[in-house]
Design a protein around this motif. Structure first.
Motif, PDB file in Angstrom:
ATOM      1  N   ASP A  99      39.236  69.615  27.452  1.00 18.97           N
ATOM      2  CA  ASP A  99      39.463  69.634  26.004  1.00 18.97           C
ATOM      3  C   ASP A  99      39.916  68.337  25.361  1.00 18.97           C
ATOM      4  O   ASP A  99      40.305  68.337  24.190  1.00 18.97           O
ATOM      5  N   ASN A 100      39.890  67.219  26.067  1.00 15.64           N
ATOM      6  CA  ASN A 100      40.095  65.923  25.397  1.00 15.64           C
ATOM      7  C   ASN A 100      39.629  64.811  26.332  1.00 15.64           C
ATOM      8  O   ASN A 100      39.275  65.062  27.485  1.00 15.64           O
ATOM      9  N   GLY A 101      39.635  63.594  25.825  1.00 15.27           N
ATOM     10  CA  GLY A 101      39.098  62.487  26.606  1.00 15.27           C
ATOM     11  C   GLY A 101      39.865  62.249  27.901  1.00 15.27           C
ATOM     12  O   GLY A 101      39.281  62.070  28.975  1.00 15.27           O
ATOM     13  N   SER A 102      41.198  62.256  27.792  1.00 17.09           N
ATOM     14  CA  SER A 102      42.008  61.992  28.990  1.00 17.09           C
ATOM     15  C   SER A 102      41.725  63.029  30.080  1.00 17.09           C
ATOM     16  O   SER A 102      41.632  62.695  31.265  1.00 17.09           O
ATOM     17  N   THR A 103      41.577  64.285  29.678  1.00 17.17           N
ATOM     18  CA  THR A 103      41.343  65.309  30.710  1.00 17.17           C
ATOM     19  C   THR A 103      39.939  65.165  31.304  1.00 17.17           C
ATOM     20  O   THR A 103      39.749  65.419  32.496  1.00 17.17           O
ATOM     21  N   GLY A 133      40.652  48.108  30.616  1.00 18.68           N
ATOM     22  CA  GLY A 133      40.048  49.395  30.253  1.00 18.68           C
ATOM     23  C   GLY A 133      41.079  50.315  29.630  1.00 18.68           C
ATOM     24  O   GLY A 133      42.290  50.106  29.746  1.00 18.68           O
ATOM     25  N   TYR A 134      40.611  51.331  28.969  1.00 21.37           N
ATOM     26  CA  TYR A 134      41.502  52.373  28.441  1.00 21.37           C
ATOM     27  C   TYR A 134      40.805  53.710  28.625  1.00 21.37           C
ATOM     28  O   TYR A 134      39.674  53.894  28.179  1.00 21.37           O
ATOM     29  N   TYR A 135      41.509  54.647  29.284  1.00 20.89           N
ATOM     30  CA  TYR A 135      40.881  55.935  29.611  1.00 20.89           C
ATOM     31  C   TYR A 135      41.730  57.115  29.149  1.00 20.89           C
ATOM     32  O   TYR A 135      41.444  58.249  29.503  1.00 20.89           O
ATOM     33  N   GLY A 136      42.806  56.826  28.425  1.00 21.11           N
ATOM     34  CA  GLY A 136      43.668  57.895  27.961  1.00 21.11           C
ATOM     35  C   GLY A 136      45.081  57.713  28.471  1.00 21.11           C
ATOM     36  O   GLY A 136      45.396  56.732  29.168  1.00 21.11           O
ATOM     37  N   ASP A 137      45.956  58.664  28.155  1.00 24.04           N
ATOM     38  CA  ASP A 137      47.389  58.483  28.379  1.00 24.04           C
ATOM     39  C   ASP A 137      47.991  59.427  29.417  1.00 24.04           C
ATOM     40  O   ASP A 137      49.212  59.515  29.533  1.00 24.04           O
ATOM     41  N   LEU A 204      34.723  52.865  34.640  1.00 27.61           N
ATOM     42  CA  LEU A 204      34.643  51.850  33.578  1.00 27.61           C
ATOM     43  C   LEU A 204      34.124  52.470  32.290  1.00 27.61           C
ATOM     44  O   LEU A 204      33.539  53.558  32.287  1.00 27.61           O
ATOM     45  N   GLU A 205      34.366  51.744  31.203  1.00 24.60           N
ATOM     46  CA  GLU A 205      33.738  52.056  29.918  1.00 24.60           C
ATOM     47  C   GLU A 205      32.484  51.189  29.850  1.00 24.60           C
ATOM     48  O   GLU A 205      32.595  49.961  29.821  1.00 24.60           O
ATOM     49  N   PRO A 206      31.307  51.785  29.843  1.00 24.20           N
ATOM     50  CA  PRO A 206      30.102  50.963  29.896  1.00 24.20           C
ATOM     51  C   PRO A 206      29.910  50.090  28.651  1.00 24.20           C
ATOM     52  O   PRO A 206      30.011  50.580  27.529  1.00 24.20           O
ATOM     53  N   PHE A 238      31.315  56.722  34.583  1.00 19.96           N
ATOM     54  CA  PHE A 238      31.192  56.065  33.278  1.00 19.96           C
ATOM     55  C   PHE A 238      31.968  56.882  32.251  1.00 19.96           C
ATOM     56  O   PHE A 238      31.675  58.067  32.040  1.00 19.96           O
ATOM     57  N   ASP A 239      32.938  56.247  31.633  1.00 17.73           N
ATOM     58  CA  ASP A 239      33.666  56.867  30.542  1.00 17.73           C
ATOM     59  C   ASP A 239      32.919  56.544  29.245  1.00 17.73           C
ATOM     60  O   ASP A 239      33.048  55.449  28.700  1.00 17.73           O
ATOM     61  N   GLU A 240      32.120  57.515  28.792  1.00 17.58           N
ATOM     62  CA  GLU A 240      31.337  57.335  27.548  1.00 17.58           C
ATOM     63  C   GLU A 240      32.021  58.039  26.377  1.00 17.58           C
ATOM     64  O   GLU A 240      31.382  58.417  25.401  1.00 17.58           O
ATOM     65  N   ILE A 241      33.336  58.200  26.502  1.00 16.15           N
ATOM     66  CA  ILE A 241      34.079  58.953  25.489  1.00 16.15           C
ATOM     67  C   ILE A 241      34.021  58.258  24.129  1.00 16.15           C
ATOM     68  O   ILE A 241      33.890  58.912  23.097  1.00 16.15           O
ATOM     69  N   LEU A 242      34.100  56.941  24.161  1.00 15.39           N
ATOM     70  CA  LEU A 242      34.022  56.182  22.903  1.00 15.39           C
ATOM     71  C   LEU A 242      32.608  55.689  22.622  1.00 15.39           C
ATOM     72  O   LEU A 242      32.195  55.577  21.474  1.00 15.39           O
ATOM     73  N   SER A 267      33.695  63.056  25.126  1.00 17.90           N
ATOM     74  CA  SER A 267      34.625  63.792  24.266  1.00 17.90           C
ATOM     75  C   SER A 267      34.479  63.206  22.863  1.00 17.90           C
ATOM     76  O   SER A 267      33.361  62.932  22.441  1.00 17.90           O
ATOM     77  N   LYS A 268      35.570  62.984  22.164  1.00 12.03           N
ATOM     78  CA  LYS A 268      35.566  62.364  20.822  1.00 12.03           C
ATOM     79  C   LYS A 268      34.419  62.845  19.933  1.00 12.03           C
ATOM     80  O   LYS A 268      34.503  63.933  19.380  1.00 12.03           O
ATOM     81  N   GLY A 269      33.305  62.082  19.850  1.00 17.00           N
ATOM     82  CA  GLY A 269      32.216  62.450  18.946  1.00 17.00           C
ATOM     83  C   GLY A 269      31.500  63.736  19.311  1.00 17.00           C
ATOM     84  O   GLY A 269      30.682  64.240  18.532  1.00 17.00           O
TER      85      GLY A 269
HETATM   86  C1  LIG Z   1      37.140  55.186  26.367  1.00 16.29           C
HETATM   87  C2  LIG Z   1      38.196  56.237  26.179  1.00 16.29           C
HETATM   88  N1  LIG Z   1      38.457  57.095  27.175  1.00 16.29           N
HETATM   89  C3  LIG Z   1      39.391  58.051  27.053  1.00 16.29           C
HETATM   90  C4  LIG Z   1      40.117  58.182  25.895  1.00 16.29           C
HETATM   91  C5  LIG Z   1      41.157  59.253  25.774  1.00 16.29           C
HETATM   92  O1  LIG Z   1      40.740  60.255  24.925  1.00 16.29           O
HETATM   93  P1  LIG Z   1      41.805  61.266  24.284  1.00 16.29           P
HETATM   94  O2  LIG Z   1      42.586  60.468  23.293  1.00 16.29           O
HETATM   95  O3  LIG Z   1      40.970  62.329  23.643  1.00 16.29           O
HETATM   96  O4  LIG Z   1      42.642  61.791  25.390  1.00 16.29           O
HETATM   97  C6  LIG Z   1      39.890  57.294  24.846  1.00 16.29           C
HETATM   98  C7  LIG Z   1      40.679  57.389  23.596  1.00 16.29           C
HETATM   99  O5  LIG Z   1      40.676  56.513  22.761  1.00 16.29           O
HETATM  100  C8  LIG Z   1      38.907  56.293  24.986  1.00 16.29           C
HETATM  101  O6  LIG Z   1      38.645  55.418  24.007  1.00 16.29           O
END
Ligand SMILES: Cc1ncc(COP(=O)(O)O)c(C=O)c1O
Length: 411
Positions: A99-103, A133-137, A204-206, A238-242, A267-269
């Motif tokens: 239910d969110n990007g981090s998960t 990189g940033y993948y959530g908290d 990684l974030e591609p 691949f983290d395609e969340i953003l 996630s996100k979009g």
């Molecule tokens: C590339 C990427 N992965 C993961 C996340 C984490 O997503 P969430 O904030 O929905 O947990 C983000 C949030 O900005 C992000 O940009």
């Protein structure tokens, strides 16, 4: 009473109360209109309060609002998977909801780790990822962002071990990019020669490292990286969340390459910014490793709101809108606008698809420019010395032009 995210409550101004959304605009209690030029943390692809998504949500809410997703399934989730199938690589055929990007990232990390346990190769315990990189908290997501992360240093003693790879940042006018890429690949090769058989996965974030500072690197580098780690049997996430859903000008950033990862995180979009929902999509090879009479091989992970039907209905409608000719044309129009319009004082200008970013000399200058855009009803949020524009796809060209104009006047 409320404690806001990513906000120093001692110094931050009080929040502006928003009462309504209208396409690319947010409307405050006092009637002021704010142009949301970061798509509210990268989620609102189609702008705010899109009536078709709102209707889809209302209809679903009246039919089935939620159900535990273990012994039960439902149409919205099944339909969403059907709708995603044509745009997701065929090799990735197993869809795990959260239910969110981090998960979505936690799920990928845990699946990759448990995969090696399940196949009886438990020494693969290390992770690889790209610096910045940033993948959530959450803890897994923070760990793989590394101990240098500007957001998470406080917790670094608690992280699991992740080996960081340098990033050959790419921007207009960059020099010696191939030499820089070669050097990083050479270093990686040497490191893998020593510990390659201990590594579980590369994450990684591609192409576009978002929250670190909208930093780009080349698709050629990404391909070489993936091909290199694959020589050692390392899995790729691949983290395609953003970057997903046309943000980079293609459906997914991975579509700029010829490689397919073992996992993608979305996630996100996904719901057009209406509701939290996420997917971790993987291959039959990974899925099969969890099929067993031995219960310990089960993937024991789930969230209360897994595959929430209302969120899935929003996602189905959002995808439908995304694939319309008009939306694809808007993505191209925004991308072309970024390509064609100069920001003469920008440092390290970089653009990909609907995103453009640049650095300025100092954080103070970035904040000064952002304050001027705010006074003019444009919401942007700097990342240190980086200013970026990340608009909803419904933004009109006049609003883009006005944003560029205000930035250029105050730089
Ligand atoms: C590339 C990427 N992965 C993961 C996340 C984490 O997503 P969430 O904030 O929905 O947990 C983000 C949030 O900005 C992000 O940009």
């Amino acid at each position: 009473m409320i404690w806001r995210p990513f906000t120093q409550e001692k110094t931050a101004p009080p929040p502006v109360k928003i009462i309504r959304g209208d396409g690319a605009y947010l409307i405050s209690e006092g009637g002021k209109r704010y142009l949301d030029m970061i798509s509210s943390w990268f989620v609102n692809m189609h702008g705010h309060a899109h009536p078709e998504i709102a209707d889809a949500i209302a209809q679903q809410a009246k039919t089935l609002e939620h159900v535990i997703f273990t012994r039960f399934s439902h149409d919205p989730a099944e339909q969403l998977v059907e709708n995603l199938k044509p745009i997701v690589p065929k090799k990735l055929s197993r869809y795990f909801f959260s239910d969110n990007g981090s998960t979505a990232v936690e799920v990928a990390i845990k699946m990759a780790y448990q995969y090696f346990q399940n196949i009886g190769d438990p020494d693969h315990k290390l992770f690889l990822s790209l610096e910045g990189g940033y993948y959530g908290d959450t803890f897994g997501a923070m760990s793989v962002a590394g101990t240098n992360s500007k957001y998470h240093a406080t917790f670094s003693d608690l992280f699991f071990k992740t080996i960081m790879i340098d990033v050959p940042e790419y921007y207009d006018g960059v020099e010696f990019i191939e030499a820089k890429e070669n050097e990083i690949i050479r270093k990686l090769e040497k490191m893998l020669g020593e510990i390659g058989d201990k590594v579980c996965a590369l994450i990684l974030e591609p192409l576009l490292q978002g929250s670190f500072g909208m930093r780009l690197y080349r698709a050629e580098f990404l391909e070489r990286l993936v091909n290199k780690v694959r020589e050692y049997g390392i899995l790729v996430i691949f983290d395609e969340i953003l970057t997903g859903f046309q943000r980079t000008g293609r459906m997914f950033a991975m579509n700029y390459t010829n490689v397919t990862p073992d996992f993608i995180c979305l996630s996100k979009g996904l719901t057009g910014g209406f509701l939290p929902l996420a997917l971790t999509i993987t291959s039959e090879k990974i899925y099969d490793a969890f099929l067993s009479d031995d219960k310990r091989k089960t993937f024991l992970h789930g969230h209360s709101y897994t595959a929430n039907p209302i969120a899935c209905a929003a996602a189905c409608k959002s995808l439908e809108i995304l694939r319309r000719k008009e939306t694809v044309a808007k993505v191209e129009e925004i991308s072309e606008f970024h390509r064609a319009n100069d920001i003469p004082k920008a440092l390290k200008r970089r653009s990909v698809g609907t995103v453009t970013a640049f650095d300025v000399e100092s954080e103070d200058l970035a904040n000064f420019v952002i304050d001027r855009t705010w006074e003019n009803g444009i919401f942007l949020r700097p990342l240190g010395k980086t200013i970026y524009i990340f608009p909803p796809y419904c933004v009109n060209v006049d609003d883009l032009a006005n944003t560029y104009d205000i930035i250029n006047r105050h730089l």
